[in-house]
Design a protein around this motif. Structure first.
Motif, PDB file in Angstrom:
ATOM      1  N   THR A 116      41.206  27.981   0.147  1.00 36.30           N
ATOM      2  CA  THR A 116      39.943  27.643  -0.509  1.00 36.30           C
ATOM      3  C   THR A 116      39.048  28.883  -0.491  1.00 36.30           C
ATOM      4  O   THR A 116      39.069  29.654   0.467  1.00 36.30           O
ATOM      5  CB  THR A 116      39.242  26.483   0.208  1.00 36.30           C
ATOM      6  N   GLN A 117      38.243  29.056  -1.538  1.00 34.07           N
ATOM      7  CA  GLN A 117      37.462  30.292  -1.681  1.00 34.07           C
ATOM      8  C   GLN A 117      35.995  30.026  -1.997  1.00 34.07           C
ATOM      9  O   GLN A 117      35.324  30.880  -2.577  1.00 34.07           O
ATOM     10  CB  GLN A 117      38.070  31.165  -2.781  1.00 34.07           C
ATOM     11  N   ASP A 118      35.502  28.863  -1.618  1.00 37.73           N
ATOM     12  CA  ASP A 118      34.119  28.504  -1.958  1.00 37.73           C
ATOM     13  C   ASP A 118      33.328  28.048  -0.744  1.00 37.73           C
ATOM     14  O   ASP A 118      32.449  27.199  -0.848  1.00 37.73           O
ATOM     15  CB  ASP A 118      34.117  27.394  -3.016  1.00 37.73           C
ATOM     16  N   SER A 264      35.323  23.634   0.241  1.00 41.46           N
ATOM     17  CA  SER A 264      36.561  22.886   0.040  1.00 41.46           C
ATOM     18  C   SER A 264      37.455  22.880   1.274  1.00 41.46           C
ATOM     19  O   SER A 264      38.332  22.013   1.399  1.00 41.46           O
ATOM     20  CB  SER A 264      37.330  23.474  -1.150  1.00 41.46           C
ATOM     21  N   ALA A 265      37.256  23.831   2.208  1.00 41.16           N
ATOM     22  CA  ALA A 265      38.040  23.824   3.448  1.00 41.16           C
ATOM     23  C   ALA A 265      37.801  22.550   4.244  1.00 41.16           C
ATOM     24  O   ALA A 265      38.669  22.120   5.015  1.00 41.16           O
ATOM     25  CB  ALA A 265      37.707  25.049   4.300  1.00 41.16           C
ATOM     26  N   ASN A 301      31.358  31.702  -0.730  1.00 41.85           N
ATOM     27  CA  ASN A 301      32.435  32.512  -1.318  1.00 41.85           C
ATOM     28  C   ASN A 301      33.432  33.000  -0.272  1.00 41.85           C
ATOM     29  O   ASN A 301      34.193  33.925  -0.540  1.00 41.85           O
ATOM     30  CB  ASN A 301      31.851  33.706  -2.078  1.00 41.85           C
ATOM     31  N   ALA A 302      33.445  32.379   0.904  1.00 44.01           N
ATOM     32  CA  ALA A 302      34.386  32.798   1.945  1.00 44.01           C
ATOM     33  C   ALA A 302      35.737  32.130   1.710  1.00 44.01           C
ATOM     34  O   ALA A 302      35.825  30.925   1.466  1.00 44.01           O
ATOM     35  CB  ALA A 302      33.855  32.435   3.327  1.00 44.01           C
ATOM     36  N   GLY A 303      36.811  32.924   1.810  1.00 43.76           N
ATOM     37  CA  GLY A 303      38.162  32.394   1.722  1.00 43.76           C
ATOM     38  C   GLY A 303      38.596  31.841   3.061  1.00 43.76           C
ATOM     39  O   GLY A 303      38.438  32.502   4.099  1.00 43.76           O
ATOM     40  N   VAL A 304      39.146  30.625   3.081  1.00 47.92           N
ATOM     41  CA  VAL A 304      39.523  29.956   4.327  1.00 47.92           C
ATOM     42  C   VAL A 304      40.814  29.174   4.127  1.00 47.92           C
ATOM     43  O   VAL A 304      41.018  28.537   3.092  1.00 47.92           O
ATOM     44  CB  VAL A 304      38.415  28.987   4.803  1.00 47.92           C
ATOM     45  N   ALA A 431      40.778  27.988  11.811  1.00 45.38           N
ATOM     46  CA  ALA A 431      40.356  28.440  10.489  1.00 45.38           C
ATOM     47  C   ALA A 431      40.691  29.922  10.375  1.00 45.38           C
ATOM     48  O   ALA A 431      40.209  30.732  11.169  1.00 45.38           O
ATOM     49  CB  ALA A 431      38.857  28.215  10.302  1.00 45.38           C
ATOM     50  N   PHE A 432      41.560  30.275   9.422  1.00 36.78           N
ATOM     51  CA  PHE A 432      41.843  31.680   9.108  1.00 36.78           C
ATOM     52  C   PHE A 432      40.905  32.068   7.970  1.00 36.78           C
ATOM     53  O   PHE A 432      40.904  31.441   6.903  1.00 36.78           O
ATOM     54  CB  PHE A 432      43.310  31.865   8.721  1.00 36.78           C
TER      55      PHE A 432
END
Length: 482
Positions: A116-118, A264-265, A301-304, A431-432
């Protein structure tokens, strides 16, 4: 004398038989096999009883089933992300995410961890801040609260949170609480009487069917997850208890790391909770309802990727993620962990990084909460010192954070310690994170904590007392089963 001879002969025969069983059952892991054989050697017969309680192998047993999972499109989304990454058509939002393509792909294939990227993420390092935020989010809940912790105490903090959950249940919010029986062994359902009366539900992970006897004692759910309205999620190292506010004189100030996530994560965290809940519940499974997976637009905007692991898994997903992160490092690796007992694969990756000139720094506590684990930690720390890593002993209380930051670009925060128990025995969640801003923040937290620590040098380590060396050696031999 004849009776004694017969008894000793029977004991030897039984021990050989038990050892053969251990070798057969543990053939997947030579280190664990030798550790259990040592237990059998020094504690005949009783050692095998300990093995039956602590040493079961749950690998490849499907403990978590959710037939409705296809309906929310997770399998289709995973297949699409895998294909787009393989064909170089995936839409990465920035270079930090795309530069971790191989790590992302591995988690997708082996753990069904959707990228997820939001996401918008807030970091907590102080217990009061984390629980104040959590209570505010609980008070703001409108639809449901899913609450899961390894340790839930019957103290002031536990009662305060239970009161807030009960009040929301009275308002009509669906409240579900899941806790681990071993971690929360002082609890019983009476503690939740008012919550249950208000309409809340409570379940226990791997409970004892017979009082004081639990054949799955060694396999515990160490995850800490809270999902509120399918929009806000919490994951990290803090459990629920007064000691996590620094109120236990034995530990003093409690230094931990926890995340609050919006994005979304959270839906991936929701899926994990539902799977855990349905496994623990005999008759109150959570059915698929869209209210648990709301469609919302997030501004982060963080990718997780939310990655889970457990003894029912064929692969050690979180550990493999750590190794991949370490192997990709170009400049620095910062690790904070209460226990440092890596297996050979992760230890080799870290030593190679340090020997290659990467700035490897590891921070551990200055006091034990598990004695054997503490001295095993120092055994492995000595190897890292020899390879050129820098080691810091946290002196401002007790550090319980489970954090890795690589090159201030990629990071991981969650419940998994760096030890065999977290990699193979416990059910964990991390969480990565693929985000420069957040990883920079976590890296700066590490650097700030250095001011509350003292650096352990190779010269100081080499002068340690002979008794300490003996404790390290014994603890290290037992490390595969600690």
């Amino acid at each position: 004398m004849d009776i004694l001879s017969v008894f000793l002969t029977v004991l030897v025969v039984l021990n050989i038989a038990f050892a053969s069983v251990v070798v057969f059952l543990e053939r997947r892991d030579a280190g664990a096999t030798w550790a259990w054989l040592m237990v059998l050697l020094f504690i005949p017969v009783l050692g095998f009883i300990m093995y039956l309680i602590f040493g079961q192998n749950l690998t490849r047993k499907r403990l978590f089933q959710w037939d409705d999972i296809q309906k929310i499109g997770i399998e289709e989304l995973i297949a699409r992300q895998v294909e787009e990454i393989k064909s170089d058509h995936f839409s990465f939002r920035d270079s930090t995410v795309s530069n971790n393509k191989e790590l992302i792909y591995m988690h997708l294939i082996n753990n069904e961890a959707v990228l997820t990227q939001d996401n918008e993420i807030k970091v907590f390092t102080h217990g009061e801040d984390k629980f104040d935020s959590l209570l505010k989010d609980i008070e703001a809940a409108r639809n449901h609260i899913h609450f899961q912790y390894y340790i839930l105490r019957r103290d002031a903090l536990g009662k305060r949170i239970l009161s807030a959950l009960t009040e929301k249940a009275r308002e009509g919010v669906k409240v579900r609480v899941l806790y681990d029986e071993m971690g929360s062994r002082t609890l019983n359902k009476r503690f939740f009487r008012d919550l249950i009366k208000a309409g809340g539900e409570v379940e226990v992970f791997f409970p004892s069917r017979i009082p004081y006897i639990n054949p799955r004692l060694n396999y515990r759910n160490h995850r800490k997850l809270v999902i509120i309205d399918g929009v806000t999620g919490y994951v990290g190292g803090f459990n629920v208890g007064d000691e996590y506010l620094g109120l236990n004189p034995r530990f003093g100030y409690w230094r931990d790391t926890h995340l609050r996530i919006e994005g979304s994560a959270v839906l991936a965290m929701q899926t994990r909770f539902i799977l855990d809940w349905n496994q623990a519940s005999d008759s109150r499974d959570i059915d698929l309802e869209h209210r648990y997976f709301p469609e919302a637009k997030f501004r982060g905007n963080a990718g997780v990727q939310i990655v889970t692991s457990g003894p029912d898994s064929e692969w050690e997903q979180i550990k493999n993620g750590y190794i991949r992160m370490v192997s990709s490092a170009k400049e620095s690796i910062y690790i904070q962990t209460p226990y440092f007992i890596p297996d050979t694969s992760l230890l080799d990756a870290l030593r190679i990084a340090a020997l290659s000139g990467i700035d490897v720094r590891i921070m551990i506590p200055n006091k034990p909460d598990h004695m054997f684990v503490y001295w095993a930690t120092f055994s492995y720390i000595g190897e890292m010192l020899k390879a050129g890593a820098r080691i810091y002993i946290y002196d401002n209380g007790f550090i319980h954070a489970k954090t890795i930051v690589v090159d201030s670009k990629t990071s991981s925060v969650g419940t998994a310690n760096i030890d065999v128990r977290s990699f193979r025995l416990n059910f964990e969640v991390n969480a990565f994170i693929y985000d420069v801003e957040l990883s920079n923040e976590l890296g700066n937290v590490f650097l700030k904590d250095i001011h509350q620590s003292r650096e352990l040098t190779i010269e100081e380590y080499s002068k340690r007392h002979l008794w300490i060396r003996f404790k390290e050696s014994i603890s290290r031999l037992l490390s595969p089963i600690l």
